[in-house]
Scaffold this motif. Structure first.
Motif, short mmCIF file in Angstrom:
data_model
loop_
_atom_site.label_atom_id
_atom_site.label_comp_id
_atom_site.label_asym_id
_atom_site.label_seq_id
_atom_site.Cartn_x
_atom_site.Cartn_y
_atom_site.Cartn_z
N GLY A 1 0.83 -1.02 -0.04
CA GLY A 1 0.02 0.01 0.06
C GLY A 1 0.92 1.14 -0.11
O GLY A 1 2.02 1.15 -0.49
N MET A 2 0.39 2.35 0.69
CA MET A 2 0.84 3.63 0.69
C MET A 2 1.47 3.96 2.08
O MET A 2 1.72 5.19 2.52
CB MET A 2 0.08 4.68 0.07
N GLY A 3 1.60 2.79 2.95
CA GLY A 3 2.10 3.21 4.27
C GLY A 3 3.29 3.96 4.37
O GLY A 3 3.63 4.67 5.39
N SER A 4 4.23 3.90 3.38
CA SER A 4 5.80 4.85 3.71
C SER A 4 5.31 6.32 3.41
O SER A 4 6.15 6.99 3.99
CB SER A 4 6.69 4.35 2.61
N TYR A 5 3.96 6.81 2.88
CA TYR A 5 3.78 7.96 2.97
C TYR A 5 3.46 8.66 4.65
O TYR A 5 3.06 9.96 4.66
CB TYR A 5 2.62 8.29 2.09
N HIS A 6 3.25 7.67 5.35
CA HIS A 6 2.63 8.13 6.74
C HIS A 6 1.56 8.87 6.55
O HIS A 6 1.42 9.93 7.25
CB HIS A 6 3.86 8.63 7.37
N ALA A 7 0.36 8.40 6.28
CA ALA A 7 -0.89 8.88 5.99
C ALA A 7 -1.70 7.89 7.11
O ALA A 7 -1.76 7.03 7.46
CB ALA A 7 -1.53 8.70 4.84
N VAL A 8 -2.83 8.89 7.56
CA VAL A 8 -3.87 8.22 8.61
C VAL A 8 -5.03 8.74 7.78
O VAL A 8 -5.26 9.81 7.12
CB VAL A 8 -3.94 8.69 9.59
N ILE A 9 -6.21 7.75 7.77
CA ILE A 9 -7.37 8.17 7.46
C ILE A 9 -8.49 8.15 8.52
O ILE A 9 -8.53 7.16 9.38
CB ILE A 9 -8.03 7.30 6.23
N ASP A 10 -9.34 9.20 8.58
CA ASP A 10 -10.37 9.11 9.69
C ASP A 10 -11.42 7.90 9.41
O ASP A 10 -11.66 7.61 8.20
CB ASP A 10 -11.29 10.63 9.69
N ASP A 11 -11.98 7.53 10.42
CA ASP A 11 -12.95 6.50 10.33
C ASP A 11 -14.12 6.73 9.59
O ASP A 11 -14.82 6.03 8.51
CB ASP A 11 -13.49 6.05 11.81
N GLU A 12 -14.47 8.02 9.53
CA GLU A 12 -15.72 8.31 8.86
C GLU A 12 -15.50 8.77 7.48
O GLU A 12 -16.50 8.63 6.63
CB GLU A 12 -16.39 9.76 9.35
N ALA A 13 -14.29 8.97 7.08
CA ALA A 13 -13.81 9.07 5.94
C ALA A 13 -13.61 7.84 5.00
O ALA A 13 -14.14 7.77 3.86
CB ALA A 13 -12.30 9.72 5.64
N ALA A 14 -12.92 6.85 5.78
CA ALA A 14 -13.21 5.41 5.16
C ALA A 14 -14.47 4.83 4.96
O ALA A 14 -14.72 4.18 3.93
CB ALA A 14 -12.38 4.45 6.29
N ASP A 15 -15.40 5.32 5.96
CA ASP A 15 -16.74 4.75 5.67
C ASP A 15 -17.55 5.15 4.53
O ASP A 15 -18.16 4.62 3.65
CB ASP A 15 -17.73 5.20 6.83
N PHE A 16 -17.08 6.69 4.24
CA PHE A 16 -17.70 7.40 3.28
C PHE A 16 -17.20 6.96 2.00
O PHE A 16 -18.16 6.54 1.03
CB PHE A 16 -17.33 9.07 3.25
N LEU A 17 -16.01 6.60 1.48
CA LEU A 17 -15.29 6.08 0.42
C LEU A 17 -15.67 4.63 0.20
O LEU A 17 -16.12 4.25 -0.81
CB LEU A 17 -13.91 6.18 0.85
N ALA A 18 -15.99 3.90 1.33
CA ALA A 18 -16.50 2.61 1.10
C ALA A 18 -17.83 2.40 0.75
O ALA A 18 -18.30 1.74 -0.16
CB ALA A 18 -16.25 1.75 2.34
N ASP A 19 -18.66 3.52 1.15
CA ASP A 19 -20.10 3.65 0.79
C ASP A 19 -20.34 3.90 -0.58
O ASP A 19 -20.98 3.18 -1.55
CB ASP A 19 -20.89 4.55 1.77
N VAL A 20 -19.62 5.22 -1.12
CA VAL A 20 -19.73 5.85 -2.26
C VAL A 20 -19.13 5.14 -3.49
O VAL A 20 -19.52 5.09 -4.56
CB VAL A 20 -19.31 7.29 -2.34
N SER A 21 -18.21 4.19 -3.15
CA SER A 21 -17.41 3.22 -4.37
C SER A 21 -18.72 2.45 -4.95
O SER A 21 -18.03 1.91 -6.03
CB SER A 21 -16.32 2.69 -3.75
#
Length: 331
Positions: free
Chosen positions: A70-90
């Motif tokens: 994945g893109m773990g080397s970029y040191h990113a974090v994703i909010d739970d509501e953002a992950a829920d949103f992307l999972a839903d709208v996809s």
């Protein structure tokens, strides 16, 4: 495999049949539309369903955190509501969700406080601006959606009908195609229970051609809701089907002589038009006489329902027949 034309698919057939080739094909289309029947009959078809929301969310989190895949080397974090949103709208499309994650990671500035890239709900909304709708104008999604649309109008469910309208509009369906289906439904499923339904549908069809999108969606919505909430009757539809069946399967008898054209010289010598009773010269502008050909006098094709305006049609026809009978009895 849907990229192969018919000739290419036919060419593969004998080699698949004798075992020279083991064919493994993939397609985003419905194979029953796009693959030759002969090839399908020698194959096993597996349907891959859209991913569930939780599955897509798991992929999103893995993409953000995994340093190898994945893109773990970029040191990113994703909010739970953002992950829920992307999972839903996809809409079950992992590729759309992962593309949004990648775009968010690559275009979002690092937080000055902790040095991390934060994928918030606002960032997620920017990265996937339009919900992915499974809809192919030439495939089964197209036919499934229009089928549900028509059946919802027929079933008097305005909410479902306008929802499927919105799905088609959102996916870019041809507004003229939608308007044609509304007109057909107005005639087939509403009929004379509310004759105004067809007028509304036809007016809507003309209006959307002149106005276009985005305003056409309002016009289509009005027509859809009118047809969906109108009283229903398929009596007019059944009447023509029964009449067509009679024409097809029964002997064609001549038009009764008194109904035949009498506007040319010599017609009277042939007996044409003689004995015809002009309806407007009689009480209630109705007179009983034979209109159907000989042998079909008692045949009935139109059976008005008791729904909406059609109940008044049935009542009016009964009144006319009773008035003629009463008049003959009084004589």
């Amino acid at each position: 495999i849907h990229r192969f034309n018919k000739s290419q698919q036919d060419y593969l057939l004998p080699f698949v049949e004798d075992g020279t080739l083991i064919l493994i094909g993939a397609t985003t289309e419905n194979p029953y539309f796009e693959v030759n029947g002969a090839l399908l009959s020698r194959s096993i078809v597996f349907e891959l369903k859209a991913l569930e929301k939780e599955d897509v969310k798991e992929l999103i989190l893995r993409a953000v955190r995994d340093e190898k895949k994945g893109m773990g080397s970029y040191h990113a974090v994703i909010d739970d509501e953002a992950a829920d949103f992307l999972a839903d709208v996809s809409g079950g499309d992992a590729r759309a969700a992962l593309n949004a994650v990648e775009l968010g990671v690559l275009t979002t500035e690092r937080d000055q406080a902790d040095g991390l890239i934060h994928i918030t709900l606002e960032v997620a909304q920017e990265c996937i601006q339009k919900r992915a709708v499974r809809y192919d104008k030439d495939g089964d999604n197209h036919y499934d959606t229009i089928s549900a649309f028509i059946k919802s109008m027929r079933g008097s469910d305005p909410d479902a009908a306008v929802y499927y309208l919105a799905r088609m509009l959102y996916a870019g369906e041809d507004i003229k195609f939608i308007a044609r289906r509304i007109m057909i439904c107005a005639a087939e499923d509403v009929g004379n229970a509310d004759p105004q339904a067809l007028t509304v549908a036809v007016s809507a069809a003309q209006a959307v051609e002149r106005i276009g999108m985005p305003e056409a969606q309002i016009i289509l919505s009005q027509a859809v809701l009118y047809v969906a909430t109108a009283p229903k009757s398929n009596s007019a539809c059944n009447a023509v089907f029964e009449a067509m069946d009679a024409v097809k399967n029964q002997r064609s008898m001549p038009v009764p002589a008194h109904l035949q054209d009498s506007h040319y010289g010599g017609s009277a010598k042939l007996g044409h038009g003689i004995g015809y009773k002009y309806a407007h010269n009689y009480p209630n502008h109705y007179v009983k006489q034979q209109y159907l050909p000989d042998g079909m006098e008692e045949q009935v094709f139109y059976h008005p329902s008791e729904n909406g305006y059609e109940s008044k049609i049935g009542e009016h026809m009964r009144f006319l027949r009773e008035s003629v009978r009463d008049d003959s009895e009084s004589r």
